[in-house]
Design a protein around this motif. Structure first.
Motif, short mmCIF file in Angstrom:
data_model
loop_
_atom_site.label_atom_id
_atom_site.label_comp_id
_atom_site.label_asym_id
_atom_site.label_seq_id
_atom_site.Cartn_x
_atom_site.Cartn_y
_atom_site.Cartn_z
N LEU A 108 16.21 -5.88 8.68
CA LEU A 108 16.09 -4.69 7.85
C LEU A 108 16.84 -3.52 8.47
CD1 LEU A 108 13.74 -2.47 8.99
CD2 LEU A 108 12.26 -4.33 8.31
N THR A 109 17.31 -2.66 7.57
CA THR A 109 17.99 -1.44 8.00
C THR A 109 17.36 -0.26 7.29
OG1 THR A 109 20.04 -2.67 8.23
CG2 THR A 109 20.22 -0.28 8.17
N VAL A 110 17.02 0.76 8.06
CA VAL A 110 16.51 2.00 7.46
C VAL A 110 17.45 3.10 7.89
CG1 VAL A 110 14.61 3.66 7.43
CG2 VAL A 110 14.11 1.21 7.45
N ARG A 111 17.83 3.95 6.93
CA ARG A 111 18.77 5.03 7.26
C ARG A 111 18.06 6.34 7.47
NH1 ARG A 111 23.91 3.61 6.60
NH2 ARG A 111 24.21 1.50 5.83
N GLU A 112 18.68 7.18 8.27
CA GLU A 112 18.11 8.49 8.59
C GLU A 112 17.83 9.26 7.30
OE1 GLU A 112 19.64 10.26 12.03
OE2 GLU A 112 17.70 11.28 11.96
N GLY A 113 16.62 9.83 7.21
CA GLY A 113 16.27 10.64 6.06
C GLY A 113 15.70 9.87 4.88
N GLU A 114 15.56 8.56 5.03
CA GLU A 114 15.00 7.76 3.94
C GLU A 114 13.48 7.73 4.00
OE1 GLU A 114 16.98 3.83 2.18
OE2 GLU A 114 16.90 3.81 4.36
N ILE A 115 12.85 7.55 2.86
CA ILE A 115 11.44 7.17 2.84
C ILE A 115 11.40 5.73 2.34
CG2 ILE A 115 9.15 7.59 1.87
CD1 ILE A 115 9.90 10.49 1.48
N VAL A 116 11.00 4.83 3.22
CA VAL A 116 10.99 3.41 2.87
C VAL A 116 9.55 2.93 2.78
CG1 VAL A 116 11.62 1.11 3.66
CG2 VAL A 116 13.24 2.99 3.89
N GLY A 117 9.24 2.28 1.67
CA GLY A 117 7.91 1.71 1.48
C GLY A 117 7.94 0.23 1.79
N PHE A 118 6.95 -0.19 2.56
CA PHE A 118 6.85 -1.59 2.95
C PHE A 118 5.64 -2.13 2.21
CE2 PHE A 118 6.85 -4.43 6.98
CZ PHE A 118 7.89 -5.18 6.47
N ASP A 150 5.72 3.30 -5.39
CA ASP A 150 6.55 3.72 -6.50
C ASP A 150 6.84 5.23 -6.43
OD1 ASP A 150 7.93 3.55 -8.79
OD2 ASP A 150 6.28 2.77 -10.01
N ALA A 151 5.78 6.01 -6.21
CA ALA A 151 5.92 7.46 -6.29
C ALA A 151 6.66 8.04 -5.09
CB ALA A 151 4.54 8.10 -6.41
N LEU A 152 6.51 7.39 -3.95
CA LEU A 152 6.92 8.02 -2.70
C LEU A 152 8.26 7.51 -2.17
CD1 LEU A 152 5.59 10.15 -1.03
CD2 LEU A 152 4.32 8.40 0.19
N SER A 153 8.54 6.23 -2.38
CA SER A 153 9.65 5.61 -1.65
C SER A 153 10.98 5.80 -2.34
CB SER A 153 9.41 4.11 -1.48
OG SER A 153 8.05 3.85 -1.33
N ALA A 179 -2.40 12.83 -3.31
CA ALA A 179 -1.28 13.57 -3.88
C ALA A 179 -0.78 14.61 -2.89
CB ALA A 179 -1.73 14.25 -5.18
N ASN A 180 -1.72 15.26 -2.20
CA ASN A 180 -1.35 16.26 -1.20
C ASN A 180 -0.59 15.62 -0.05
OD1 ASN A 180 -1.21 18.61 0.26
ND2 ASN A 180 -3.24 18.33 1.17
N LEU A 181 -1.05 14.43 0.39
CA LEU A 181 -0.37 13.72 1.47
C LEU A 181 1.05 13.33 1.05
CD1 LEU A 181 -0.46 12.35 4.26
CD2 LEU A 181 -1.31 10.31 3.12
N TRP A 182 1.17 12.85 -0.18
CA TRP A 182 2.51 12.49 -0.65
C TRP A 182 3.43 13.70 -0.61
CZ3 TRP A 182 1.26 9.28 -5.73
CH2 TRP A 182 0.57 8.12 -5.35
#
Ligand code: ATP
Ligand code: MG
Lengths: 253, 323
Positions: free
Chosen positions: B34-44, B209-212, B181-184
């Protein structure tokens, strides 16, 4: 140095948590006092029997209690680390850049200080009841409590973290504790025991540590018993620290 | 939205972990790339036991991989674990505070393990608590906090040293809808304001869905799908139309008609409810109604559902995430 910063942070946190459990601290203090007041008088009588070693009964009895305090005070701390592991605190600390050694040694330092304070209260109470020894003997006694307490705290943390369940850890502690207690002459000197039991107890390093401290309390600093007991105590702390560090570092394996 | 433009911040190759449980090997993670890029929000995203926590722990240096390699924030996992630790934050699934410690004490002592001074730690700690609606817990025992409050405290601890990359293992478990919702919002804010990269696990599809920006779907220790939420859902064939009728016989008759429509798959009837899929629900619905009307059948209820990530999971693995 970051090691000392980490050590201090871990130590102060652990100490604060201990002090917040005053009941635990009080029970820890009460135990040696109970031994002194409820068992000491019996020993004064036993001291008249033939085979009892030289020295008055308090000089025989208090070294045993001090060694017992060091061993058992250290032995049970593993329960605490299992609880800490379960709440995620250990992993939370392991994921920081903190020194692994500081993470365990900071906790051991807390235990040692608690034990030394308990030992000072024990000695003070014994003095009140009739113990008379030199200040150097008392200091040696406190150092011995610290060494044994540290060695056993390291080992207990290692065992607790390796086993990770109170149900698994308790039998291990008990299995270990009883023979140590019975074969070390902590409560009654092994000179009162039959020959075969004395020979068996010769293989118990803690008997030699007790005897070393008894010699010191008699004022016999130069005796070979003292040398043997001190070497064993130092060996023990080295082994304990090594095992403790190994197990802590292996948490991320 | 910043997706996939930054430099890689996590690069994992063939990452693998086999546990030994009573002598038998358990392949928890089976060699994932897997690769994650700087500044991404990735959901697992994955069901219980899929290997999410195991993967996270490996990337956080809490667990040695039994195979493969990874570079995290420029540091090699095996060669420079301390370098990794300095640069990441981790909020474990299992919590992080002692019950009889005060919240403020835990925050400050944790920060000091990163070499942050007491005053600075307190300043940051109070600001973070404030941001997560926990302003008044500083002097409270952690054990006296509610489950959701304690969870948010864990998150504060994980962010206290302002890491460039944060791993959150099921951050919103136990939070009420408002706190979620506040945490998101806070997580999005972290990325937008500070450029923090966020790698979070969840088994809530709405959360992923909402966050990633991007989702990795993991099942049985392997990544089975990857893409933006929209792309993943577009890959699932069509919308679901659900029609309710007065009785079972009517539903059966309607099923025959629906099945003959263009593009519809095999309809399923359950009691008086008919369910089938079409490529596009919006355009199919008028045809469905006119065909049913000609046969004299009138549904008493109708629902069109766009595909969800659960459908994605179902298509990928043949199982529902909810099971
Ligand atoms: N210490 C361990 N020893 C043996 N097996 C383990 C251990 N930890 C996890 N496993 C197994 O590895 C697999 C993956 O576990 P993991 O905790 O990574 O799953 P997860 O995706 O985080 O699940 P959840 O959603 O329940 O948190 C599971 O089958 C689990 O039983
Ligand atoms: Mg998990």
């Amino acid at each position: 140095m970051t090691f000392f910063n980490d050590l201090w942070v871990v130590f102060t946190r652990a100490m604060r948590l201990s002090l917040r459990q005053p009941l635990w601290v009080a029970i820890g203090l009460l135990q040696p006092i109970l031994y002194l007041t409820l068992f000491g008088p019996i020993l004064e009588q036993v001291a008249q029997t033939p085979g009892f070693p030289p020295g008055d009964s308090w000089q025989i009895f208090v070294p045993g209690l001090l060694v017992q305090l060091g061993i058992f005070g250290g032995l049970f701390v593993g329960f605490g680390i299992i609880a800490e592991w379960r709440t995620g605190v250990i992993d939370r600390m392991l994921v920081t850049p903190a020194s692994r050694t500081a993470l365990i040694a900071g906790r051991v330092l807390r235990d040692v200080i608690v034990l030394v304070v308990q030992a000072m209260i024990l000695v003070g109470a014994a003095w009140f009841l009739g113990l008379r020894v030199s200040i150097w003997a008392l200091l040696a006694g406190l150092v011995m409590v610290a060494l044994l307490g540290a060695a056993f705290a390291f080992i207990s943390y290692a065992a607790g973290l390796a086993i990770k369940s109170e149900d698994g850890f308790a039998p291990v502690v008990n299995f270990f504790a009883l023979p140590v207690l019975l074969l070390s002459g902590i409560l009654l000197p092994m000179t009162l025991a039959p020959r075969w039991l004395q020979i068996v107890s010769d293989f118990n390093p803690f008997k030699h540590i007790v005897e070393a401290l008894r010699a010191i309390f008699r004022g016999d600093f130069g005796s070979p018993e003292v040398l043997l007991g001190s070497v064993l105590a130092v060996l023990l702390i080295i082994i304990g620290a090594w095992v403790g560090n190994r197990v802590f570092a292996a948490q991320t394996k | 939205m910043t997706t996939g433009n930054g430099a890689p911040i996590i690069v994992a190759k063939g990452l693998k972990r086999t546990y030994k449980s009573r002598g038998k090997p358990v392949e928890a993670v089976r060699g994932i790339d897997l690769t994650v890029r700087e500044g991404e929000i990735v959901g697992f995203l994955g069901p219980n036991g899929a290997g999410k926590t195991t993967t996270l722990k490996m990337l956080c240096t809490l667990l040695e991989p039994t195979g493969g390699d990874a570079e995290v924030v420029g540091c090699d996992l095996r060669a420079d674990p301390v370098g990794v630790r300095r640069r990441i934050g981790y909020v474990s699934q299992a919590g992080s505070t002692a019950s009889n410690a005060l919240a403020g004490e835990e925050i400050v002592s944790h920060a000091r393990l990163y070499g942050i001074g007491k005053a600075e730690a307190e300043r940051r700690g109070r600001a973070l608590l404030d941001a997560l609606d926990l302003a008044d817990v500083w002097d409270r025992k952690c054990g006296s906090l509610s489950g959701g409050q304690r969870r948010r405290l864990d998150i504060v601890m994980g962010l206290i040293h302002e890491p460039r990359l944060v791993f959150l293992d099921e951050p919103s478990t136990g939070l009420d809808p408002q706190s979620r919702a506040n945490l998101w919002d806070h997580i999005r804010g972290l990325r937008d304001r500070m450029g923090t990269t966020i790698f979070l696990t969840t088994h809530y599809m709405d959360e992923a869905d909402a966050l990633s920006d991007r989702i990795l779907v993991i099942d049985h220790g392997a990544i089975v799908a990857e893409g933006t939420p929209a792309a993943l859902k577009a890959g699932v064939s069509g919308d679901t139309i659900t029609l309710s009728f007065a009785d079972h016989e009517t539903a059966e008759r309607a099923a025959d008609i629906a099945g003959s429509l263009d593009g519809a798959d095999t309809p399923e009837v359950e009691d008086a409810v008919l369910r089938f899929r079409v490529p596009n629900g919006g355009t199919a619905l008028p045809q469905v109604f006119s065909a049913l009307g000609q046969a004299g059948l009138t549904p008493i209820g109708v629902e069109v559902k766009r595909p969800t990530l659960d459908d994605v999971f179902l298509t990928m693995t043949g199982r529902s995430l909810r099971d």
